[in-house]
Write a protein that holds these residues in place. Structure first.
Motif, mmCIF file in Angstrom:
data_model
loop_
_atom_site.group_PDB
_atom_site.id
_atom_site.type_symbol
_atom_site.label_atom_id
_atom_site.label_comp_id
_atom_site.label_asym_id
_atom_site.label_seq_id
_atom_site.Cartn_x
_atom_site.Cartn_y
_atom_site.Cartn_z
ATOM 1 N N LEU A 245 0.830 -1.196 0.000
ATOM 2 C CA LEU A 245 0.000 0.000 0.000
ATOM 3 C C LEU A 245 0.871 1.254 0.000
ATOM 4 N N TYR A 246 1.937 1.237 0.792
ATOM 5 C CA TYR A 246 2.825 2.400 0.854
ATOM 6 C C TYR A 246 3.554 2.589 -0.476
ATOM 7 N N TYR A 247 4.126 1.528 -0.997
ATOM 8 C CA TYR A 247 4.848 1.632 -2.259
ATOM 9 C C TYR A 247 3.931 2.173 -3.360
ATOM 10 N N ALA A 248 2.709 1.651 -3.401
ATOM 11 C CA ALA A 248 1.749 2.106 -4.403
ATOM 12 C C ALA A 248 1.357 3.553 -4.186
ATOM 13 N N ASN A 249 1.357 3.985 -2.938
ATOM 14 C CA ASN A 249 1.003 5.365 -2.627
ATOM 15 C C ASN A 249 2.025 6.332 -3.202
ATOM 16 N N VAL A 250 3.308 6.000 -3.030
ATOM 17 C CA VAL A 250 4.362 6.830 -3.613
ATOM 18 C C VAL A 250 4.277 6.791 -5.137
ATOM 19 N N ALA A 251 4.006 5.616 -5.692
ATOM 20 C CA ALA A 251 3.890 5.485 -7.144
ATOM 21 C C ALA A 251 2.698 6.284 -7.677
ATOM 22 N N ASN A 252 1.611 6.330 -6.927
ATOM 23 C CA ASN A 252 0.445 7.111 -7.341
ATOM 24 C C ASN A 252 0.761 8.607 -7.330
ATOM 25 N N MET A 253 1.488 9.048 -6.314
ATOM 26 C CA MET A 253 1.944 10.443 -6.281
ATOM 27 C C MET A 253 2.821 10.747 -7.484
ATOM 28 N N ASP A 254 3.688 9.800 -7.850
ATOM 29 C CA ASP A 254 4.547 9.969 -9.015
ATOM 30 C C ASP A 254 3.704 10.144 -10.286
ATOM 31 N N ARG A 255 2.625 9.394 -10.388
ATOM 32 C CA ARG A 255 1.706 9.547 -11.519
ATOM 33 C C ARG A 255 1.146 10.970 -11.581
ATOM 34 N N ALA A 256 0.782 11.487 -10.406
ATOM 35 C CA ALA A 256 0.219 12.838 -10.346
ATOM 36 C C ALA A 256 1.240 13.871 -10.798
ATOM 37 N N VAL A 257 2.507 13.674 -10.415
ATOM 38 C CA VAL A 257 3.566 14.564 -10.895
ATOM 39 C C VAL A 257 3.656 14.481 -12.414
ATOM 40 N N GLY A 258 3.525 13.282 -12.951
ATOM 41 C CA GLY A 258 3.539 13.112 -14.403
ATOM 42 C C GLY A 258 2.419 13.888 -15.081
ATOM 43 N N SER A 259 1.241 13.911 -14.465
ATOM 44 C CA SER A 259 0.123 14.680 -15.021
ATOM 45 C C SER A 259 0.427 16.173 -15.038
ATOM 46 N N LEU A 260 1.031 16.654 -13.973
ATOM 47 C CA LEU A 260 1.399 18.069 -13.916
ATOM 48 C C LEU A 260 2.434 18.414 -14.983
ATOM 49 N N MET A 261 3.425 17.554 -15.167
ATOM 50 C CA MET A 261 4.453 17.819 -16.177
ATOM 51 C C MET A 261 3.851 17.783 -17.584
ATOM 52 N N GLN A 262 2.908 16.871 -17.810
ATOM 53 C CA GLN A 262 2.242 16.806 -19.111
ATOM 54 C C GLN A 262 1.450 18.087 -19.382
ATOM 55 N N ALA A 263 0.808 18.609 -18.343
ATOM 56 C CA ALA A 263 0.045 19.844 -18.501
ATOM 57 C C ALA A 263 0.950 21.014 -18.879
ATOM 58 N N LEU A 264 2.119 21.101 -18.254
ATOM 59 C CA LEU A 264 3.057 22.163 -18.622
ATOM 60 C C LEU A 264 3.468 22.034 -20.081
ATOM 61 N N ASP A 265 3.640 20.802 -20.524
ATOM 62 C CA ASP A 265 4.016 20.557 -21.918
ATOM 63 C C ASP A 265 2.885 20.973 -22.855
ATOM 64 N N GLU A 266 1.656 20.610 -22.510
ATOM 65 C CA GLU A 266 0.506 20.949 -23.350
ATOM 66 C C GLU A 266 0.298 22.455 -23.425
ATOM 67 N N LEU A 267 0.617 23.152 -22.350
ATOM 68 C CA LEU A 267 0.465 24.600 -22.330
ATOM 69 C C LEU A 267 1.677 25.324 -22.911
ATOM 70 N N ASP A 268 2.696 24.566 -23.302
ATOM 71 C CA ASP A 268 3.914 25.098 -23.914
ATOM 72 C C ASP A 268 4.612 26.106 -22.994
ATOM 73 N N VAL A 269 4.713 25.742 -21.711
ATOM 74 C CA VAL A 269 5.366 26.640 -20.751
ATOM 75 C C VAL A 269 6.530 25.956 -20.034
ATOM 76 N N VAL A 270 6.962 24.807 -20.524
ATOM 77 C CA VAL A 270 8.030 24.064 -19.849
ATOM 78 C C VAL A 270 9.290 24.908 -19.708
ATOM 79 N N ASP A 271 9.687 25.570 -20.786
ATOM 80 C CA ASP A 271 10.932 26.336 -20.756
ATOM 81 C C ASP A 271 10.825 27.605 -19.916
ATOM 82 N N ASP A 272 9.602 28.000 -19.598
ATOM 83 C CA ASP A 272 9.382 29.233 -18.837
ATOM 84 C C ASP A 272 9.062 28.966 -17.372
ATOM 85 N N THR A 273 9.214 27.715 -16.930
ATOM 86 C CA THR A 273 8.725 27.343 -15.599
ATOM 87 C C THR A 273 9.812 26.685 -14.763
#
Length: 488
Positions: A245-273
């Motif tokens: 459960l703990y390992y999966a919890n950290v992995a789920n948080m990692d997924r959420a970070v991935g969603s945030l990074m994808q959003a920055l990419d979609e908004l074309d603001v990666v280089d400005d952030t």
């Protein structure tokens, strides 16, 4: 002692607006020329919990990628070994005891981040930034109540928060409040809900030419833990109770970070952030309390865990990414702390540092140029309820001093603030000094106090001076009188 006249919500908001206006007047550079800032703060994530920090089992591909695209900080510290003070330190650039956030804030506790404390969000909002806080707040005991400050009183235009933990667990939480309005039960897991709220805010901003400050505060992997079953199934070899459960919890948080990074990419603001990822303190100790049976976090090679002033309580993962300004795939052993974030952002945005109160952080801009950080004082930590009556630490270069105090009895480990504690702090002095060379002794196994008497004496005097300065500044909170009898 705070005034007995309680501040009203309108008075708090007026004070905040006046400060924002003052900051805006001082700012002359164009907001559009300044970087966006995304700060991601985890809760109880240990130094050794990510694959890129050496965990051999937990899968964290998105954070590993973030580290590969930026700099991985090997000597990154939180402002405190527990949650509320760590958050206060990060937002204000000040040792949290200065602002009276001495411990974690229980519901209805009188501690809160006062209106006269300047935060990163207040500074950036005054300079034309859009600002948003999503996730755990934990900087007041009266959450969503007019008698204490809320996220919007500290510069956040938009907020979607909880007082402390996601309740009843990370799955389908029902205690979020959005801009002052309770939301009710939500479907899904807390980290995904928090990330999606932040992404929704980013994509719905009216003026996308304005820079943004997004502060994402995950509840993971703090108890009470719950995780998606498909991620739990990824760890069939985890055989201790709650481990998968703990390992999966950290992995789920990692997924959420991935969603945030994808959003920055979609908004074309990666280089400005500028992206900052870290944790509020070290990992929870297994079975420290009844609900902590899922707490299988790792401090890696460090001594201690959450609530320890030793490295395992305060040294945490730290990743910075800003393409074009930070070398991809780099690593830094420069000692840095979350109190450094405010002065760093001020320098990067060409905004003045707040005046009137001492700052404890230093700008990390030299680190971006592979130069040492310039400090006028050593890194300093204070927490009165730490394990083994070791409540203060300072770090200067490779050397770390750990100290206890002279009060008897010792304070209860991990408790929230109670009447009389601040009085005891203000009359206390430091003793029980230990000295470690962290480059040669990362695990703090060899106390060199006897073999380095001159260094010990010099650093002990530094610690005493900083301790007395910090404790003298911290307010003594007024507790309500107990029913039926007068409170001392």
């Amino acid at each position: 002692m705070p005034s007995k006249t309680k501040p009203t919500r309108s008075r708090l908001l007026l004070a905040g607006l006046l400060f924002v206006a003052a900051v805006a007047v001082q700012s002359t550079a164009s907001a559009a020329d300044r970087p966006n800032v995304l700060v991601i703060l985890c809760d109880d994530l240990g130094y050794g919990d990510l694959a890129c920090y050496g965990h051999e089992t937990i899968k964290t591909p998105h954070l590993d990628k973030l580290a590969a695209e930026g700099v991985r900080l090997t000597d990154c510290y939180s402002a405190s070994p527990l949650c509320s003070p760590a958050r206060a330190g990060l937002l204000t650039g000040r040792t949290p005891s200065r602002s009276g956030i001495y411990s974690w804030i229980a519901p209805r506790n009188p501690m809160y981040l006062k209106q006269d404390e300047t935060t990163i969000a207040t500074i950036l909002k005054g300079a034309g930034y859009d600002t948003c806080h999503v996730g755990k707040w934990h900087l007041n005991g009266l959450f969503n109540h007019p008698k204490q400050t809320q996220p919007d009183d500290h510069g956040f235009d938009y907020w979607f928060s909880t007082q402390n933990n996601a309740s009843p667990t990370h799955r389908n939480p029902k205690n979020f409040v959005r801009n002052g309005e309770p939301v009710g039960e939500l479907e899904g897991f807390s980290c995904q809900i928090v990330a999606n709220e932040g992404i929704g805010w980013l994509k719905s901003r009216g003026d996308t030419d304005k820079p943004f400050f997004l502060h994402v505060c995950f509840h993971e992997p703090h108890e009470p833990i719950d995780s998606p079953q498909e991620l739990v199934d990824d760890y069939p070899d985890a055989n201790r109770r709650g481990e998968a459960l703990y390992y999966a919890n950290v992995a789920n948080m990692d997924r959420a970070v991935g969603s945030l990074m994808q959003a920055l990419d979609e908004l074309d603001v990666v280089d400005d952030t500028l992206v900052v990822f870290t944790s509020d303190n070290g990992p929870e100790t297994l079975n420290r309390y009844s609900n902590a049976w899922r707490s299988h976090g790792s401090p890696g090679p460090l001594r201690g865990m959450k609530l320890h002033i030793y490295e395992g309580g305060i040294r945490v993962p730290g990743i910075l990414r800003w393409p074009g300004r930070i070398e991809a795939g780099s690593e830094s052993s420069e000692p840095v702390c979350s109190v450094d974030l405010l002065p760093t952002i001020c320098e990067l945005t060409d905004l003045p540092l707040p005046k009137g109160k001492p700052l404890d952080g230093a700008s990390l801009v030299p680190l971006l140029e592979d130069k040492p950080v310039k400090r006028t004082k050593p890194l300093f930590w204070h927490y009165y309820g730490a394990f083994h009556n070791r409540q203060v630490a300072i770090r200067e270069g490779d050397w770390k001093l750990v100290a206890g105090w002279d009060q008897t009895p010792d304070m209860p480990t991990g408790g929230s603030l109670k009447p009389g504690i601040v009085d005891a702090l203000k009359r206390s002095e430091l003793k029980h000094f230990e000295l470690y060379n962290l480059r040669e002794d990362l695990a703090e196994e060899h106390d060199l106090a006897d073999s380095e008497p001159e260094r010990l004496q010099r650093m002990a005097e530094q610690a005493r001076q900083l301790y007395q300065e910090v404790i003298a500044e911290g307010p003594n909170w007024e507790f309500p009188a107990a029913r039926g009898r007068k409170q001392n």
